[in-house]
Design a protein around this motif. Structure first.
Motif, PDB file in Angstrom:
ATOM      1  N   ARG A 391       0.957  -1.617  -0.234  1.00 18.93           N
ATOM      2  CA  ARG A 391      -0.528  -0.199   0.203  1.00 18.93           C
ATOM      3  C   ARG A 391       1.304   1.027   0.086  1.00 18.93           C
ATOM      4  O   ARG A 391       0.608   1.872  -0.699  1.00 18.93           O
ATOM      5  CB  ARG A 391      -1.183  -0.026   1.425  1.00 18.93           C
ATOM      6  N   GLU A 395       0.870   4.342  -2.159  1.00 14.20           N
ATOM      7  CA  GLU A 395       1.502   5.914  -2.766  1.00 14.20           C
ATOM      8  C   GLU A 395       2.397   6.885  -3.261  1.00 14.20           C
ATOM      9  O   GLU A 395       2.265   7.470  -3.595  1.00 14.20           O
ATOM     10  CB  GLU A 395       1.623   6.172  -1.309  1.00 14.20           C
ATOM     11  N   ILE A 398       2.007   7.066  -6.939  1.00 16.77           N
ATOM     12  CA  ILE A 398       0.714   7.722  -7.509  1.00 16.77           C
ATOM     13  C   ILE A 398       0.851   9.397  -7.439  1.00 16.77           C
ATOM     14  O   ILE A 398       0.350  10.254  -7.637  1.00 16.77           O
ATOM     15  CB  ILE A 398      -0.689   7.448  -7.051  1.00 16.77           C
ATOM     16  N   TRP A 423     -10.155  10.576  -7.960  1.00 16.79           N
ATOM     17  CA  TRP A 423     -10.623  10.062  -6.631  1.00 16.79           C
ATOM     18  C   TRP A 423     -11.097  11.785  -6.074  1.00 16.79           C
ATOM     19  O   TRP A 423     -11.555  11.654  -4.934  1.00 16.79           O
ATOM     20  CB  TRP A 423      -9.592   9.739  -6.078  1.00 16.79           C
ATOM     21  N   TRP A 426     -14.557  11.001  -6.066  1.00 14.49           N
ATOM     22  CA  TRP A 426     -14.855  10.951  -5.503  1.00 14.49           C
ATOM     23  C   TRP A 426     -14.897  10.774  -4.053  1.00 14.49           C
ATOM     24  O   TRP A 426     -15.470  10.692  -2.702  1.00 14.49           O
ATOM     25  CB  TRP A 426     -13.830   9.278  -5.369  1.00 14.49           C
ATOM     26  N   ARG A 427     -14.190  11.938  -3.384  1.00 18.57           N
ATOM     27  CA  ARG A 427     -14.063  12.092  -2.278  1.00 18.57           C
ATOM     28  C   ARG A 427     -15.051  13.037  -2.082  1.00 18.57           C
ATOM     29  O   ARG A 427     -15.221  13.848  -1.483  1.00 18.57           O
ATOM     30  CB  ARG A 427     -11.849  13.202  -1.866  1.00 18.57           C
ATOM     31  N   ASN A 430     -18.331  11.436  -1.058  1.00 15.91           N
ATOM     32  CA  ASN A 430     -18.607  10.925   0.065  1.00 15.91           C
ATOM     33  C   ASN A 430     -17.833  12.139   1.396  1.00 15.91           C
ATOM     34  O   ASN A 430     -18.060  11.682   2.276  1.00 15.91           O
ATOM     35  CB  ASN A 430     -17.608   9.559   0.271  1.00 15.91           C
ATOM     36  N   THR A 431     -17.868  13.493   1.335  1.00 17.98           N
ATOM     37  CA  THR A 431     -17.871  14.334   2.113  1.00 17.98           C
ATOM     38  C   THR A 431     -18.597  15.005   2.599  1.00 17.98           C
ATOM     39  O   THR A 431     -19.235  15.890   2.910  1.00 17.98           O
ATOM     40  CB  THR A 431     -16.322  14.993   2.256  1.00 17.98           C
ATOM     41  N   TYR A 436     -23.768  13.001  -1.856  1.00 18.25           N
ATOM     42  CA  TYR A 436     -23.653  11.436  -1.522  1.00 18.25           C
ATOM     43  C   TYR A 436     -25.162  11.130  -1.634  1.00 18.25           C
ATOM     44  O   TYR A 436     -25.232   9.959  -2.145  1.00 18.25           O
ATOM     45  CB  TYR A 436     -23.582  10.800  -0.544  1.00 18.25           C
TER      46      TYR A 436
ATOM     47  N   SER B  70     -20.815   7.870   5.151  1.00 18.96           N
ATOM     48  CA  SER B  70     -20.506   7.324   3.238  1.00 18.96           C
ATOM     49  C   SER B  70     -20.165   5.849   3.740  1.00 18.96           C
ATOM     50  O   SER B  70     -20.516   5.369   3.544  1.00 18.96           O
ATOM     51  CB  SER B  70     -20.565   8.381   2.456  1.00 18.96           C
ATOM     52  N   CYS B  71     -18.472   6.970   2.883  1.00 19.74           N
ATOM     53  CA  CYS B  71     -17.970   5.464   3.004  1.00 19.74           C
ATOM     54  C   CYS B  71     -17.010   5.318   4.497  1.00 19.74           C
ATOM     55  O   CYS B  71     -16.455   6.819   4.588  1.00 19.74           O
ATOM     56  CB  CYS B  71     -17.357   5.637   1.368  1.00 19.74           C
ATOM     57  N   GLY B  73     -13.633   5.189   3.701  1.00 23.15           N
ATOM     58  CA  GLY B  73     -12.072   5.135   2.531  1.00 23.15           C
ATOM     59  C   GLY B  73     -11.466   4.645   2.484  1.00 23.15           C
ATOM     60  O   GLY B  73     -10.613   4.722   1.501  1.00 23.15           O
ATOM     61  N   ALA B  76      -9.896   4.218  -1.595  1.00 20.84           N
ATOM     62  CA  ALA B  76      -8.980   5.506  -1.633  1.00 20.84           C
ATOM     63  C   ALA B  76      -7.914   4.547  -0.981  1.00 20.84           C
ATOM     64  O   ALA B  76      -6.002   4.766  -1.388  1.00 20.84           O
ATOM     65  CB  ALA B  76      -9.076   6.765  -1.601  1.00 20.84           C
ATOM     66  N   TYR B  77      -7.928   4.588  -0.352  1.00 20.70           N
ATOM     67  CA  TYR B  77      -6.730   4.045   0.955  1.00 20.70           C
ATOM     68  C   TYR B  77      -5.479   2.707   0.230  1.00 20.70           C
ATOM     69  O   TYR B  77      -4.212   2.812   0.711  1.00 20.70           O
ATOM     70  CB  TYR B  77      -7.090   4.201   1.930  1.00 20.70           C
ATOM     71  N   TYR B  81      -4.231   6.587  -2.467  1.00 21.28           N
ATOM     72  CA  TYR B  81      -4.432   8.115  -2.521  1.00 21.28           C
ATOM     73  C   TYR B  81      -4.997   8.278  -0.942  1.00 21.28           C
ATOM     74  O   TYR B  81      -6.535   8.341  -0.603  1.00 21.28           O
ATOM     75  CB  TYR B  81      -5.759   8.164  -3.347  1.00 21.28           C
ATOM     76  N   THR B  82      -4.426   8.470  -0.511  1.00 26.78           N
ATOM     77  CA  THR B  82      -4.426   8.789   1.097  1.00 26.78           C
ATOM     78  C   THR B  82      -5.153  10.003   1.291  1.00 26.78           C
ATOM     79  O   THR B  82      -5.504   9.730   2.803  1.00 26.78           O
ATOM     80  CB  THR B  82      -2.787   8.942   2.110  1.00 26.78           C
ATOM     81  N   GLU B  84      -6.961  11.182   0.254  1.00 26.50           N
ATOM     82  CA  GLU B  84      -8.615  11.233  -0.438  1.00 26.50           C
ATOM     83  C   GLU B  84      -9.004  11.071   0.890  1.00 26.50           C
ATOM     84  O   GLU B  84     -10.489  10.896   1.295  1.00 26.50           O
ATOM     85  CB  GLU B  84      -8.639  10.648  -1.186  1.00 26.50           C
ATOM     86  N   ALA B  85      -8.695   9.184   1.211  1.00 27.24           N
ATOM     87  CA  ALA B  85      -9.301   8.462   1.825  1.00 27.24           C
ATOM     88  C   ALA B  85      -9.015   9.284   3.537  1.00 27.24           C
ATOM     89  O   ALA B  85     -10.176   9.213   4.320  1.00 27.24           O
ATOM     90  CB  ALA B  85      -8.102   7.288   2.189  1.00 27.24           C
ATOM     91  N   GLU B  87      -9.823  12.202   3.813  1.00 25.96           N
ATOM     92  CA  GLU B  87     -10.649  12.784   4.677  1.00 25.96           C
ATOM     93  C   GLU B  87     -12.008  12.864   4.477  1.00 25.96           C
ATOM     94  O   GLU B  87     -12.840  12.936   5.084  1.00 25.96           O
ATOM     95  CB  GLU B  87     -10.665  14.472   3.574  1.00 25.96           C
ATOM     96  N   VAL B  88     -11.900  11.750   3.540  1.00 26.11           N
ATOM     97  CA  VAL B  88     -13.256  10.428   3.730  1.00 26.11           C
ATOM     98  C   VAL B  88     -13.691  10.209   4.793  1.00 26.11           C
ATOM     99  O   VAL B  88     -14.689  10.394   5.489  1.00 26.11           O
ATOM    100  CB  VAL B  88     -13.302   9.934   2.523  1.00 26.11           C
ATOM    101  N   ALA B  91     -14.969  12.970   7.265  1.00 24.05           N
ATOM    102  CA  ALA B  91     -16.392  13.536   7.690  1.00 24.05           C
ATOM    103  C   ALA B  91     -17.480  11.913   8.722  1.00 24.05           C
ATOM    104  O   ALA B  91     -18.164  12.380   8.854  1.00 24.05           O
ATOM    105  CB  ALA B  91     -16.402  13.422   5.977  1.00 24.05           C
TER     106      ALA B  91
END
Lengths: 482, 274
Positions: A391, A395, A398, A423, A426-427, A430-431, A436, B70-71, B73, B76-77, B81-82, B84-85, B87-88, B91
């Protein structure tokens, strides 16, 4: 099986993992050979470590021994060099594989060597030593039976412990018949005898023996080497010169540290309590000794290991004692075999070490080729958190290629502005509860409009159809009714 | 690793530190609990979420479902995409402020909150404390039913063979396989059948299934074959990602078998009405 197996395999590129995997998945013989072999290795490991409590304690201990050794790596390497030198071993340092090869060539030329016999060594694979030496007119012959088979077939090892594990007896029978002119037999004992006969003569002819190292013990200046075939002992004692090659991370502090690691190594790798041979090499032949080489060299190779060492998290990659258990338990490796990775080290450990050795630009898909199922981390004898490290590599992979303070060579080889934007979307979705909810509303109400083709997903699946109403809606109604 | 041991004298490596204790569960059944629905369940298996609520309510627990969730995270994790994960994940944090258990009907999402949120917020001390407190009261549904509610199910269905697929990250992070097996074992007329390579991954792995469709496809092909050959009439799982993968593949193969969520199966088998 037929003459197909005789066509020398084309070397597969590490940059084409997906393509290589696609081809490997279609090879029914490979799939069946790998599945059977890996099932057997998993069963053997478990049989050798049946007590969960003992196993988990030993793994914890293994982890600590390795972490402690790495925490003082520079100091231990200096002690190792001092004590090996005192024992009469010549120590060489190589930052790159080119430097390592140059050192080996220099030794070979000093002895006017024409033939080299090799015990099993993955670091020599990193160096592509055979190819290099042959380019300088020196024959390099593998003496480990699996490596010998692979060399005869001009292939790359498929596994770090069992290089020819992807072949069955029938394939080896054809190979020996075609390349050595031996009478055709599928009898495994006879096949092994054939190999032994050919190799035995070579041990006496060789000018130099090359081997790897399992543990380099700093306190005593000892090189420890485990093996089952006796070829390791022959390679390191019969020829007049012995060159050991290893990575800088293989050092441990003292012989007591070796005890848990050795117990973990042989049981995790092959389900063996101990290997047939455990060689402790402490220097060249002394005046009062009858055998052994007159010269012993150790080449310590970095080749990207310092990069992993520099990062506290990625450093755990260097805990590895090369048992191969992660491969044996990996559902991806079991299906595609080792060669598809296009790297010296395949499987889970290969996916976390190769990006340091070769750069992420040469291993762009390796961190992603895992479902992160965790089977590897669960069996790792030194508790490397392989899924977490995969993982982490994703990171790094990307990031923007020119982002400051890179920790990896080839950072950002999978950087994609388009995917980054996805993404970010997506963020946002979901925030933002409002967004949503709106999305959920339309996805459920318009579920009849779900496209039948959803890219790679619908290669293996029907298009997923959302439910008529989301849990958000159902739960609200249900809980309001109360 | 404990710092004192890390710098210990060489001989200290003779004895490894004690292994972590198994999870301790609250002795008392709580009066209230949160349900975190998870994104895949929300859209594709909402009935399972409702069945989870019903199972908890039957145990006398008042269930709270914050509508702003929602999700977790995780997608993304695990894709790297840490930010983004994070922030979700952030939330979600404020939504579960009361000191009630957080029950998650999906093993990998429960594992995300319980084991990985701390990593996401390691550089934010105040949030980290909040996250650690949340992780401590996060439970996977089967685990919660078994060890906190201490359910005793009365099987009301007929004789049936069932296969249990447990998500692999969940079995390794949350022991969901043991909890799922224990719950099924309470059902008298259920015979749980093993399937070939049962502990092996179904090939989902979040974005892995679309990044590496060939490898993932080979894995789910083997998994669906094993499930069909197991002789099971029903397949149950406590992870919606796996169910999405397995059911999608079964449908594509025109196979009649489908997996269902453990919560739905348990609710139906124990006489629950919808």
């Amino acid at each position: 099986m037929n003459s197909q197996a005789r066509i020398p395999a084309v070397e597969l590129s590490s940059r084409d993992l997906k393509h290589n995997a696609h081809n490997a998945l279609g090879d029914a013989q490979l799939r069946s050979n790998m599945r059977k072999a890996m099932d057997s290795l998993m069963a053997k490991r478990l049989a050798a470590m049946p007590d969960e409590y003992e196993r988990e304690h030993l793994r914890e201990m293994g982890n600590h021994v390795r972490a402690r050794a790495l925490s003082r790596l520079p100091e231990l390497l200096e002690r190792l060099e001092a004590n090996l030198t005192r024992n009469g071993v010549k120590v060489h340092w190589a930052e790159t594989v080119d430097e390592a090869n140059a050192i080996v060539l220099q030794i070979a030329e000093a002895h006017r060597a024409k033939q080299v016999i090799k015990g099993k060594s993955m670091v020599s694979e990193e160096m592509e030593m055979n190819h290099f030496l042959e380019g300088h007119g020196i024959e390099a012959l593998e003496s480990d039976m699996g490596e010998y088979i692979i060399q005869l077939d001009h292939e790359k090892p498929t596994h770090i412990i069992m290089p020819a594990i992807h072949k069955n007896a029938r394939q080896v029978a054809h190979l020996f018949h075609d390349t050595l002119g031996e009478p055709y037999t599928e009898d495994v004992d006879q096949l092994i005898q054939t190999g032994r006969r050919v190799l035995r003569q070579k041990f006496f002819e060789a000018d130099i023996g090359v081997s790897g190292v399992n543990f380099a013990v700093a306190e005593t200046g000892t090189l420890l080497l485990v093996e089952n075939e006796g070829n390791g002992r022959m390679s390191t004692t019969v020829p007049p010169v012995h060159i050991a090659v290893t990575g800088i991370e293989k050092v441990v502090e003292n012989l007591r540290d070796v005890v848990p690691l050795l117990s973990l190594l042989t049981r995790s790798a092959l389900g063996q309590g101990i290997t047939t041979y455990v060689n402790l090499i402490s220097g060249p032949r002394q005046a009062d000794e009858l055998d052994g080489p007159q010269e012993v060299h150790l080449v310590l190779l970095d080749n990207g290991r310092s990069q992993a060492f520099a990062d506290g998290e990625l450093r755990q990659t260097l805990n590895c004692i090369r048992c191969g258990a992660c491969m044996n338990h990996c559902p991806v490796y079991t299906r595609i075999g080792g060669q598809a990775y296009g790297t010296v080290y395949p499987g889970p450990i290969g996916k976390i070490i190769s990006p340091h050795l070769m750069g992420l630009e040469n291993t762009p898909d390796h961190p992603s080729a895992s479902s992160l199922c965790g089977a590897c981390g669960e069996v790792c004898p030194v508790k490397i958190p392989i899924p977490s490290l995969l993982r982490r590599l994703r990171e790094e992979n990307i990031k923007k290629p020119d982002a400051p303070n890179p920790v990896m060579r080839g950072q950002g080889s999978k950087y994609s502005p388009r995917e980054r934007l996805l993404w970010k979307g997506w963020r946002l979705l979901n925030t933002s509860p409002w967004l949503y909810r709106t999305f959920g509303f339309f996805a459920t109400r318009l579920r009849g409009l779900t496209p039948g083709s959803l890219g790679p997903w619908t290669q293996n699946h029907s298009a997923p159809k959302p439910a008529a109403r989301s849990l958000h809606e159902l739960a609200r109604e249900h809980l309001e009714d109360k | 690793m404990s710092e004192p041991f890390y710098n210990a004298a060489p001989n200290a490596t003779r004895v490894a530190p004690p292994l972590p204790e198994p999870r301790q569960y609250p002795a008392q059944k709580p009066g209230n609990a949160y349900l975190f629905g998870t994104c895949v369940l929300d859209l594709f298996f909402p009935e399972a979420g409702l069945d989870a609520i019903r199972l908890l309510e039957r145990e006398g627990i008042k269930v709270h479902f914050p509508q702003e969730q929602s999700c977790c995270g995780q997608p993304a994790y695990t894709s790297g995409y840490t930010d983004e994960a994070r922030e979700v994940a952030r939330a979600q944090l404020a939504l579960f402020a009361e000191d009630w258990p957080l029950v998650v009907p999906s093993g990998s999402c429960a594992g995300m909150i319980r084991h990985h949120y701390a990593e996401l917020f390691k550089d934010e001390p105040a949030t980290l404390r909040q996250v650690q407190a949340l992780a401590a009261r996060t439970f996977e549904l089967a685990e919660f039913l078994l060890h906190v509610c201490k359910v005793e199910f009365k099987d009301q269905g007929s004789q049936q063979k069932v296969a249990l697929h447990t998500s692999c990250s969940a079995r390794r992070e949350m022991n969901t396989h043991l909890h799922g097996r224990a719950l099924l074992a309470q059902l008298e007329k259920i015979e749980r059948v093993e399937h070939d390579h049962e502990s092996e991954c179904c090939g989902f792995g979040g974005t892995f299934s679309v990044r590496m469709p060939d490898i993932s496809g080979a894995m789910v092909a083997d998994k669906t074959r094993a499930l069909q050959e197991s002789g099971a009439a029903e397949v149950v799982s406590a992870d919606c990602g796996c169910l999405l993968n397995i059911n999608g593949a079964l449908e594509k193969q025109h196979a009649p078998l489908r997996g269902q969520h453990l919560a739905s199966f348990l609710w139906k088998r124990t006489g629950g009405a919808r």
